[in-house]
Design an enzyme around this catalytic site. Sequence first.
Site: not given
Ligand code: ACO
Length: 325
Positions: A252, A282, A112
Site C-alpha cells: 500500500h 495515497n 486502504c
Molecule cells: N507541512 C509542514 N508541517 C507539518 C505538516 C505539513 N504538511 N503536517 C504536520 N506538520 C507539522 C506538525 O504540525 C508538527 O509540528 P509541531 O512539531 O510544531 O507540532 C510537526 O510537523 C510534526 O508533526 P507529526 O504529525 O508529528 O509528523 P510525523 O513525523 O508523525 O509525520 C505523518 C506525519 C507523515 C502523517 C506520519 O505520522 C506518518 O507517516 N504516519 C503514517 C500514517 C500514514 O502514512 N497515513 C497515510 C494515510 S492512512 C492509510 O493509508 C491507512
Amino acid sequence: MIKTRLIATASSVPEQIITNDDISKIVDTSDEWITQRTGIKERHISSGENTSELVADTARKLLERASVAPENVDLIVVASVTPDFGTPSLACMVQKEIGAVNAVAFDIAAACSGFMFALSIADKYIKAGVYKNAVVIGGETLSKIIDWKDRSTCVLFGDGAGGAYVEKSEDAGIICEDLGSCGDQYHILTEGYSPCSNAFNEIPSGVHPDWYVHMDGREVFKFATKNVIKSMQKVMSQEKLTQGDIKYIVPHQANVRITEVISKKLDIPYEKFYMNMERYGNTSSASIPIALNELNEKGLIARGDKIILSGFGGGMTWGTMLIDW
Ligand code: ACO
C-alpha cells in the site's frame, strides 16, 4: 487445484496533477517537508470526475486487455470509501456503463485494504465454483473528503482507480492470503461520518467536522509496520518461501518510511518493493492495483514469478496475498 489468476490489470487517474508546491500555496507546508516525511511529490486530483467515472474507465480497459465481452462477466466487486452514492453501489453503476448485463455487482469497504478484501471475495467465489471470472477494482476520489485547510492530512492523498480482471485457472494464480481487522482501533483513522439528523433530532446543518479524514499518524504508522510485517511473515512461512523466492512486493502506497521499516525488519531489499507514491500520493483502495498495473505494464513481472500484495488501512484492517503470476 482451482486458482484465481489475474489475467489483466488496468488503472485510471484524473488528468490534473497537483504538486507539493501547488499545495504549499493553500496551506503552510513545503515540498521539502512532504517529500522527507512521506516520499510524495505530486498526486492526481479530480477536476470534476467522480469515483464511478474512474472505476468505469478502469473496467473498460480491463475487458479490452483481457478480450472479454461485457456480457460474459460474472462478478463485479468494487472497493471504495468514497463512492458517488450510498446506493447505487459503484459496482452497479459500472455494470451499466460497461454493459455487463449478466454480472452480480456489489461494493465493499475496507479503506486502504479494500482491494485486498475485494480480491479475496472474488477468489472465494471462483474457488467455490460459483463464478468463473470477476472484475475487481479499488477506486477513490479522496479529494472530496479531505479538509484542504488541514496540512497534516491534505498533503497525503490522491484520486484514482485500479483493478484486475481475474479468472478461474488450473495452474497460476492466488496461492494464499492473510486478512485481518482490529475494530478496537477504528478511532485512529476515520472519514465520511454522517450524523443521525432527522425531523425529531435537530443537528446543526453544514458539513460535520468528522466528514473529513482524521488520522493519528503515529498510531497508523505503528499499526501498519506491526501488522504488515506479521502478515507478510505469515504468508511466506505458510508456503515456506524466503525473500529470494519473491520477485516483487506491491505494498500500500501510504508512506515511504513505512515501507523502509518493513523492508528492514523483514530483511527484504527495498528494491523489491514496487513504489510509485511519489507520483500518486495515497489513493487508498486504488493504491495497490495502480502500482501493480504499472509493474505489469513495464513488463517487470512474468509468468512463474511470485509476488506479494500487502495493504493496511482504516477499520483498522490489513490484507496480504501471495500470487503465482
Ligand atoms: N507541512 C509542514 N508541517 C507539518 C505538516 C505539513 N504538511 N503536517 C504536520 N506538520 C507539522 C506538525 O504540525 C508538527 O509540528 P509541531 O512539531 O510544531 O507540532 C510537526 O510537523 C510534526 O508533526 P507529526 O504529525 O508529528 O509528523 P510525523 O513525523 O508523525 O509525520 C505523518 C506525519 C507523515 C502523517 C506520519 O505520522 C506518518 O507517516 N504516519 C503514517 C500514517 C500514514 O502514512 N497515513 C497515510 C494515510 S492512512 C492509510 O493509508 C491507512
